[in-house]
Design an enzyme around this catalytic site. Structure first.
Site, mmCIF file in Angstrom:
data_model
loop_
_atom_site.group_PDB
_atom_site.id
_atom_site.type_symbol
_atom_site.label_atom_id
_atom_site.label_comp_id
_atom_site.label_asym_id
_atom_site.label_seq_id
_atom_site.Cartn_x
_atom_site.Cartn_y
_atom_site.Cartn_z
ATOM 1 N N HIS A 129 -38.415 59.723 21.320
ATOM 2 C CA HIS A 129 -39.693 60.522 21.667
ATOM 3 C C HIS A 129 -39.376 61.733 22.408
ATOM 4 C CE1 HIS A 129 -41.469 56.461 21.119
ATOM 5 N NE2 HIS A 129 -40.455 56.013 21.692
ATOM 6 N N SER B 268 -38.121 90.936 19.368
ATOM 7 C CA SER B 268 -39.630 90.972 19.628
ATOM 8 C C SER B 268 -40.038 92.361 19.346
ATOM 9 C CB SER B 268 -40.022 90.333 20.666
ATOM 10 O OG SER B 268 -41.542 90.796 20.975
ATOM 11 N N LYS C 102 -36.559 89.407 24.536
ATOM 12 C CA LYS C 102 -36.659 88.466 23.667
ATOM 13 C C LYS C 102 -35.471 88.259 22.596
ATOM 14 C CE LYS C 102 -39.210 85.381 22.829
ATOM 15 N NZ LYS C 102 -40.779 85.121 22.863
ATOM 16 N N GLU D 95 -36.733 78.655 12.522
ATOM 17 C CA GLU D 95 -38.034 78.609 12.291
ATOM 18 C C GLU D 95 -38.331 78.748 10.975
ATOM 19 O OE1 GLU D 95 -40.209 81.093 15.015
ATOM 20 O OE2 GLU D 95 -39.035 80.179 16.899
ATOM 21 N N TYR E 285 -46.117 67.654 -26.166
ATOM 22 C CA TYR E 285 -46.019 69.192 -25.138
ATOM 23 C C TYR E 285 -47.370 69.676 -25.163
ATOM 24 C CZ TYR E 285 -45.483 74.027 -23.884
ATOM 25 O OH TYR E 285 -45.566 74.987 -23.416
ATOM 26 N N GLN F 235 -45.802 75.198 -19.016
ATOM 27 C CA GLN F 235 -45.464 76.457 -18.754
ATOM 28 C C GLN F 235 -45.399 76.586 -17.150
ATOM 29 O OE1 GLN F 235 -45.984 79.896 -21.341
ATOM 30 N NE2 GLN F 235 -47.200 80.558 -19.903
HETATM 31 N N1 ARG Z 1 -43.442 79.517 -22.778
HETATM 32 C C1 ARG Z 1 -43.576 78.161 -23.008
HETATM 33 C C2 ARG Z 1 -43.430 77.237 -21.834
HETATM 34 O O1 ARG Z 1 -42.822 77.596 -20.973
HETATM 35 C C3 ARG Z 1 -42.794 77.867 -24.509
HETATM 36 C C4 ARG Z 1 -43.361 76.661 -25.172
HETATM 37 C C5 ARG Z 1 -44.366 77.177 -25.759
HETATM 38 N N2 ARG Z 1 -44.758 76.025 -26.885
HETATM 39 C C6 ARG Z 1 -45.996 76.044 -27.667
HETATM 40 N N3 ARG Z 1 -46.199 75.210 -28.372
HETATM 41 N N4 ARG Z 1 -46.950 77.096 -27.355
HETATM 42 O O2 ARG Z 1 -43.732 76.194 -21.884
#
Ligand code: ARG
Length: 445
Positions: free
Chosen positions: A156, A276, A282, A289, A316, A321
């Site tokens: 503490h 400072s 200072k 920090e 995907y 991205q």
């Molecule tokens: N620049 C894209 C990323 O960073 C690459 C992949 C793009 N793929 C796609 N199917 N558009 O994710």
């Protein structure tokens, strides 16, 4: 503007679409990693008889040239290149002509970005591992050097029981050693190659993914859809960089406190302090920090990534991205923080006298006084109460426990004898704390 992928498009994309869609301004960092993966991919295509030996040689030499130009800062690109993967393909075609158009066979940018980002992350974590190992060794040396230098331990932020400065350093060594294990674990976990997963469902070509993965020192991932969607390793890395920075922030906080005039335990070297603009006297602990402050950034980056991935469907999505800038930021920030934090600590001067003197404040031997009575047969809860009233007495008379005369001690408990003064000396308190992991044990290690 014309794109490598615009065969099915009736019009060019809007200027702002290009601006919004592009990642080239930041993913250019991945260029060397993409080149490495592209060479492995080309070798896989050659082994599958899709590329002749001559074509493979042309592609490898073209890719190596692009890498050398990148290292010399000679690559020119613009938003029109969209991302690093399209840039490399454009440059390769410019360099070697038609053969360059064959490298994207059996590949998608989805597995391309997945492998390039992974290779980058593995490489960077290995750099962090090296820096962290050096930092742990530094803490180990400091803990040995100051093994027997007495200071007060706090709970503490109130003086609690005596420890040594070496023991304090060792506590931080333990934290960073855990972090080091996490880094090694994380590298092992992420050392898999998604290359060959293509868009999401692999390819119809006879690509040996074991072979391409082994060229990269990895083993192949086992599901092509998961492979292009998996960003766990980025989250793991952001968690680790957050943990390292949280540990640094704790140490930074103590250094800031110990560096204040009130404590005066530590004097930071001029090289790692700042002044400072208005107060000439200072000398501020800005580096500590900032190390404390930058942990907020690391945690923010981790939160961003967790939120980014949550609820995204297989496989995907362009959301992914957005995984890069925060990853790059945390990696760069932790590397620089370790680079500056370690010498800030090693060049600091520790005011050992003041640390030891302060052990006289705050009745840090009160627990041992209670233990003394326990050894004489008094139950701990009762001895705790007796010592509480002795502390109250000492406090109201502005004296230390060792300044209380024997008669007064005896008024509180008949069992207290003259040996009490040696028994509750700070040295004796420390020496007795020999349970495994305790300061007395540490000093004798
Ligand atoms: N620049 C894209 C990323 O960073 C690459 C992949 C793009 N793929 C796609 N199917 N558009 O994710």
């Amino acid at each position: 503007m014309s794109k490598l992928w615009n065969g099915r498009f009736g019009s060019d994309t809007d200027k702002n679409t290009d601006l919004y869609n592009a990642s080239i301004t930041f993913d250019i960092k991945l260029l060397p990693y993409d080149i490495k993966a592209s060479i492995a991919h080309a070798k896989g295509l050659n082994q599958a008889k899709i590329l002749t030996d001559i074509e493979l040689a042309e592609i490898i030499s073209g890719l190596n040239d692009i890498n050398s130009e990148y290292e010399l800062n000679q690559i020119e690109y613009s938003i029109a290149d969209e991302d690093v993967h399209m840039l490399i393909e454009r440059l390769l075609i410019e360099k070697i002509g038609e053969t360059g158009k064959k490298v994207h066979t059996a590949r998608s940018r989805n597995d391309q970005v997945a492998i390039a980002t992974r290779l980058y992350t593995i490489d960077q974590l290995q750099i962090i591992e090296t820096k962290l190992t050096a930092w742990v060794n530094t803490l180990d040396e400091l803990s040995q050097k100051h093994k027997a230098d007495i200071m007060a331990g706090y709970t503490h932020l109130q003086a609690a029981q005596p420890i040594t400065l070496g023991f304090w350093f060792d506590a931080y060594k333990q934290m960073f050693t855990r972090d080091l294990k996490k880094v090694a674990n994380c590298i092992e976990l992420m050392s898999e190659s998604p290359l060959g997963s293509a868009a999401l469902a692999g390819s119809s070509y006879d690509i040996d993914r074991n072979y391409t993965a082994s060229l990269l020192g990895l083993t192949p991932t086992q599901n092509s859809m998961d492979s292009v969607a998996d960003r766990d390793y980025i989250i793991d890395s952001l968690y680790i960089t957050s943990m390292i920075s949280i540990h640094l922030s704790k140490m930074a906080e103590e250094i800031i406190i110990f560096n204040s005039q009130v404590y005066n335990y530590i004097t930071l070297d001029d090289k790692y302090s700042t002044g400072s603009s208005i107060m000439p006297q200072k000398k501020n602990p800005d580096i500590a920090e900032l190390a404390r402050g930058k942990s907020a950034r690391m945690i923010g980056n981790l939160m961003q990534m967790l939120t980014l991935i949550k609820g995204t469907p297989l496989a995907y999505n362009k959301d992914f991205q957005e995984d890069k800038e925060h990853l790059f930021d945390s990696i760069e920030t932790i590397k620089l923080t370790l680079d500056v934090f370690s010498p800030m600590v090693t060049t600091a001067t520790f005011n050992l006298k003041k640390m030891e003197q302060d052990c006289e404040l705050g009745y840090i031997n009160a627990t041992d006084l209670a233990d003394y009575l326990v050894l004489k047969g008094i139950p701990f809860r009762e001895s705790h109460h007796i010592v509480g009233s002795l502390v109250k007495y000492a406090e109201s008379n502005s004296i230390k426990l060792t300044d209380i005369d024997l008669d007064t001690f005896k008024q509180h408990s008949e069992l207290i004898e003259a040996d009490i003064y040696d028994f509750i000396s700070v040295q004796a308190c420390l020496a007795r704390r020999t349970t495994l992991g305790a300061p007395g044990w540490f000093m004798n290690k």
